[in-house]
Design an enzyme around this catalytic site. Structure first.
Site, PDB file in Angstrom:
ATOM      1  N   ASN A 160       0.827  -1.188   0.000  1.00  0.00           N
ATOM      2  CA  ASN A 160       0.000   0.000   0.000  1.00  0.00           C
ATOM      3  C   ASN A 160       0.872   1.253   0.000  1.00  0.00           C
ATOM      4  O   ASN A 160       1.990   1.264   0.528  1.00  0.00           O
ATOM      5  CB  ASN A 160      -1.010  -0.003   1.159  1.00  0.00           C
ATOM      6  CG  ASN A 160      -0.396  -0.055   2.537  1.00  0.00           C
ATOM      7  OD1 ASN A 160       0.545  -0.814   2.789  1.00  0.00           O
ATOM      8  ND2 ASN A 160      -0.945   0.717   3.464  1.00  0.00           N
TER       9      ASN A 160
ATOM     10  N   GLU B  31       0.233   5.284   0.732  1.00  0.00           N
ATOM     11  CA  GLU B  31      -0.673   6.342   1.157  1.00  0.00           C
ATOM     12  C   GLU B  31      -0.249   7.684   0.562  1.00  0.00           C
ATOM     13  O   GLU B  31       0.841   7.820   0.021  1.00  0.00           O
ATOM     14  CB  GLU B  31      -0.697   6.427   2.685  1.00  0.00           C
ATOM     15  CG  GLU B  31      -1.281   5.191   3.332  1.00  0.00           C
ATOM     16  CD  GLU B  31      -1.310   5.251   4.845  1.00  0.00           C
ATOM     17  OE1 GLU B  31      -1.952   4.377   5.430  1.00  0.00           O
ATOM     18  OE2 GLU B  31      -0.696   6.161   5.447  1.00  0.00           O
ATOM     19  N   ASN B  32      -1.146   8.646   0.713  1.00  0.00           N
ATOM     20  CA  ASN B  32      -0.915   9.973   0.179  1.00  0.00           C
ATOM     21  C   ASN B  32      -1.550  10.970   1.140  1.00  0.00           C
ATOM     22  O   ASN B  32      -2.618  10.697   1.692  1.00  0.00           O
ATOM     23  CB  ASN B  32      -1.556  10.056  -1.215  1.00  0.00           C
ATOM     24  CG  ASN B  32      -1.218  11.318  -1.940  1.00  0.00           C
ATOM     25  OD1 ASN B  32      -1.594  12.402  -1.509  1.00  0.00           O
ATOM     26  ND2 ASN B  32      -0.518  11.171  -3.041  1.00  0.00           N
ATOM     27  N   ALA B  33      -0.922  12.134   1.307  1.00  0.00           N
ATOM     28  CA  ALA B  33      -1.464  13.146   2.211  1.00  0.00           C
ATOM     29  C   ALA B  33      -2.855  13.594   1.785  1.00  0.00           C
ATOM     30  O   ALA B  33      -3.652  14.017   2.615  1.00  0.00           O
ATOM     31  CB  ALA B  33      -0.520  14.340   2.278  1.00  0.00           C
TER      32      ALA B  33
ATOM     33  N   TYR C 240      -5.757  12.170   1.282  1.00  0.00           N
ATOM     34  CA  TYR C 240      -6.624  10.995   1.421  1.00  0.00           C
ATOM     35  C   TYR C 240      -7.832  11.164   0.519  1.00  0.00           C
ATOM     36  O   TYR C 240      -8.351  12.261   0.411  1.00  0.00           O
ATOM     37  CB  TYR C 240      -7.116  10.903   2.859  1.00  0.00           C
ATOM     38  CG  TYR C 240      -6.326  10.004   3.782  1.00  0.00           C
ATOM     39  CD1 TYR C 240      -5.058   9.562   3.482  1.00  0.00           C
ATOM     40  CD2 TYR C 240      -6.864   9.605   4.987  1.00  0.00           C
ATOM     41  CE1 TYR C 240      -4.360   8.745   4.350  1.00  0.00           C
ATOM     42  CE2 TYR C 240      -6.169   8.800   5.866  1.00  0.00           C
ATOM     43  CZ  TYR C 240      -4.918   8.374   5.537  1.00  0.00           C
ATOM     44  OH  TYR C 240      -4.233   7.566   6.400  1.00  0.00           O
TER      45      TYR C 240
ATOM     46  N   GLU D  99      -2.940  -4.868  -3.081  1.00  0.00           N
ATOM     47  CA  GLU D  99      -3.435  -5.773  -4.120  1.00  0.00           C
ATOM     48  C   GLU D  99      -3.423  -5.079  -5.484  1.00  0.00           C
ATOM     49  O   GLU D  99      -3.054  -5.690  -6.491  1.00  0.00           O
ATOM     50  CB  GLU D  99      -4.863  -6.237  -3.795  1.00  0.00           C
ATOM     51  CG  GLU D  99      -4.974  -6.994  -2.485  1.00  0.00           C
ATOM     52  CD  GLU D  99      -5.291  -6.103  -1.286  1.00  0.00           C
ATOM     53  OE1 GLU D  99      -5.934  -6.600  -0.363  1.00  0.00           O
ATOM     54  OE2 GLU D  99      -4.888  -4.913  -1.267  1.00  0.00           O
TER      55      GLU D  99
ATOM     56  N   CYS E 277     -10.131  -5.077   0.338  1.00  0.00           N
ATOM     57  CA  CYS E 277     -11.285  -4.180   0.373  1.00  0.00           C
ATOM     58  C   CYS E 277     -12.209  -4.513  -0.798  1.00  0.00           C
ATOM     59  O   CYS E 277     -11.858  -5.298  -1.684  1.00  0.00           O
ATOM     60  CB  CYS E 277     -10.827  -2.724   0.308  1.00  0.00           C
ATOM     61  SG  CYS E 277     -10.161  -2.219  -1.302  1.00  0.00           S
TER      62      CYS E 277
ATOM     63  N   CYS F   4     -10.676  -3.877  -4.233  1.00  0.00           N
ATOM     64  CA  CYS F   4      -9.649  -4.857  -4.602  1.00  0.00           C
ATOM     65  C   CYS F   4     -10.247  -6.223  -4.892  1.00  0.00           C
ATOM     66  O   CYS F   4      -9.744  -6.962  -5.733  1.00  0.00           O
ATOM     67  CB  CYS F   4      -8.560  -4.927  -3.538  1.00  0.00           C
ATOM     68  SG  CYS F   4      -7.460  -3.507  -3.626  1.00  0.00           S
TER      69      CYS F   4
END
Length: 133
Positions: free
Chosen positions: A43, A45-47, A49, A56, A87, A90
């Protein structure tokens, strides 16, 4: 070492590389293709969201970039006491490249916790065959 053991190890290694500075919840995924190749993803992430990407999805992208397009099995690795299943998005991504019988193994640091078929996680799914006229 069995192919499931190899997938578990690949998911564990890539999980450590996840970029999760906000949730601190790292996930790794490893896909086995029918030809025996393994593709991994973590995974990111990014600031902003929710612009991040799932493990996956990354593994599926790597599989496609590597010239493969079928999933024979997948391991999803997460931490915590609860099962870290794919999720909803996915599950649908996996469906695009897998059959209803494809095994999806959910793992924690200690090993495989539970195994499902895609059909068990996404019953009565809509997929490419629904679009065949």
């Amino acid at each position: 070492m069995s192919s499931l053991d190899s997938l578990f190890e690949a998911a564990k290694i890539v999980q450590a590389k996840a970029y999760a500075p906000y949730s601190r919840f790292k996930v790794g995924a490893a896909i086995l293709t029918p030809s025996g190749k393994v593709f991994v993803g973590c995974n990111v992430e990014n600031a902003a969201y929710p612009v991040g990407s799932c493990a996956e999805a990354g593994a599926i992208s790597a599989m496609l970039a590597g010239g493969e397009n079928r999933i024979a099995a997948i391991v999803v690795m997460g931490e915590g006491e609860h099962l870290v299943t794919p999720c909803g998005g996915c599950r649908q991504r996996i469906r695009e490249f897998a059959s209803p019988e494809t095994p999806i193994h959910v793992a924690g640091p200690e090993g495989i916790r539970k195994s499902f078929t895609l059909d068990a996680l996404l019953p009565f799914s809509f997929g490419p065959d629904n679009l065949t006229l």
